[in-house]
Design an enzyme around this catalytic site. Structure first.
Site, mmCIF file in Angstrom:
data_model
loop_
_atom_site.group_PDB
_atom_site.id
_atom_site.type_symbol
_atom_site.label_atom_id
_atom_site.label_comp_id
_atom_site.label_asym_id
_atom_site.label_seq_id
_atom_site.Cartn_x
_atom_site.Cartn_y
_atom_site.Cartn_z
ATOM 1 N N MET A 100 6.074 5.404 3.069
ATOM 2 C CA MET A 100 6.929 4.370 2.812
ATOM 3 C C MET A 100 7.702 4.828 1.587
ATOM 4 S SD MET A 100 5.285 1.087 0.207
ATOM 5 C CE MET A 100 3.608 2.098 -0.988
ATOM 6 N N GLY A 188 8.451 5.932 -4.039
ATOM 7 C CA GLY A 188 7.670 6.821 -3.157
ATOM 8 C C GLY A 188 6.144 6.721 -2.876
ATOM 9 N N SER A 189 5.669 6.583 -1.950
ATOM 10 C CA SER A 189 3.791 6.084 -1.689
ATOM 11 C C SER A 189 3.633 5.648 -0.345
ATOM 12 C CB SER A 189 3.800 4.982 -2.648
ATOM 13 O OG SER A 189 4.384 4.586 -2.698
ATOM 14 N N ARG A 190 2.718 5.473 -0.290
ATOM 15 C CA ARG A 190 1.937 5.526 1.028
ATOM 16 C C ARG A 190 0.571 3.976 1.149
ATOM 17 N NH1 ARG A 190 -0.467 10.322 4.511
ATOM 18 N NH2 ARG A 190 -2.841 9.539 5.015
#
Length: 220
Positions: A100, A188-190
């Protein structure tokens, strides 16, 4: 479109910073330097708008299908491979990871329906979310769902270089419904999914997916 509840604090802080910066600009900067005042106003307006934009929840018709494993978030598919799990599972699993960016919707959704049989938070680093080691070294929260068919899926929320907080709403023993909120990761990440090896993958690397809408895989 509405704003996520996790945005209340950041939006309040951003609004105060907006008012403070512009108040100081108009008090301390001479009116003859109106272009500097205008620059401050435009810059802070854009930044405030980005904060509102980040916590948006768009109105969508979600795809509930018990035969499918849905995307847990918006983003780009960056990993599809067999892996040796670092927690809970002892046998190889199929990993599908969705990255993301800060511009994606950051609500995380349950990819399947099932009982939550495992939930664990791990402190860690803040490597960029697409880094191969982010799955095992970054701050993360893992949950395992047990589907009605007896198969299990692990969903791992992973903080990125800009992420400063992982929120997970699930507790062990509860029954989660597909596409309902699992949690939220700020800035911000996944999300990684670890699936049984016999699942049928329906996406490819680089695909853009939408949480609760795009099917990542199907049960065999």
């Amino acid at each position: 479109m509405k704003l996520h509840r996790e945005g209340k604090g950041p939006i309040a802080v951003a609004s105060c910073v907006f008012l403070l910066c512009n108040g100081l600009a108009f008090v301390l900067i001479s009116n003859s330097l109106w272009y500097i005042q205008g620059f401050v106003l435009v810059l802070t307006t854009v930044l405030l708008g980005l904060v509102f934009f980040f916590f948006r929840i768009p109105k969508r018709v979600l795809n509930i299908d018990d035969a499918c494993i849905q995307a847990p978030c918006d983003g780009t598919v960056v990993v599809i491979e067999e892996v040796e799990p670092d927690e809970y599972f002892t046998e190889k699993r199929l990993q599908i990871s969705v990255f993301m960016s800060v511009l994606n919707v950051h609500v995380n959704l349950n990819p399947i329906a099932g009982e939550v049989v495992y939930s664990c938070y791990h402190k860690g680093k803040n490597l960029v979310a697409w880094h191969p080691k982010s799955s095992t070294e970054n701050e993360r929260h893992s949950v395992v769902y047990q589907h009605a068919n007896g198969k299990e899926v692990l969903a791992k929320q992973i903080a990125g270089a800009l992420a400063n907080r992982i929120v997970n709403y699930l507790t062990c023993g509860e029954v989660a419904n597909q596409t309902e909120e699992m949690g939220f990761i700020k800035f911000g990440s996944r999300v990684d999914l670890l699936l049984p090896l016999d699942c049928v993958v329906k996406v490819q690397l680089g695909d853009k997916v939408q949480g609760g809408i795009t099917t990542l895989a199907q049960w065999p």
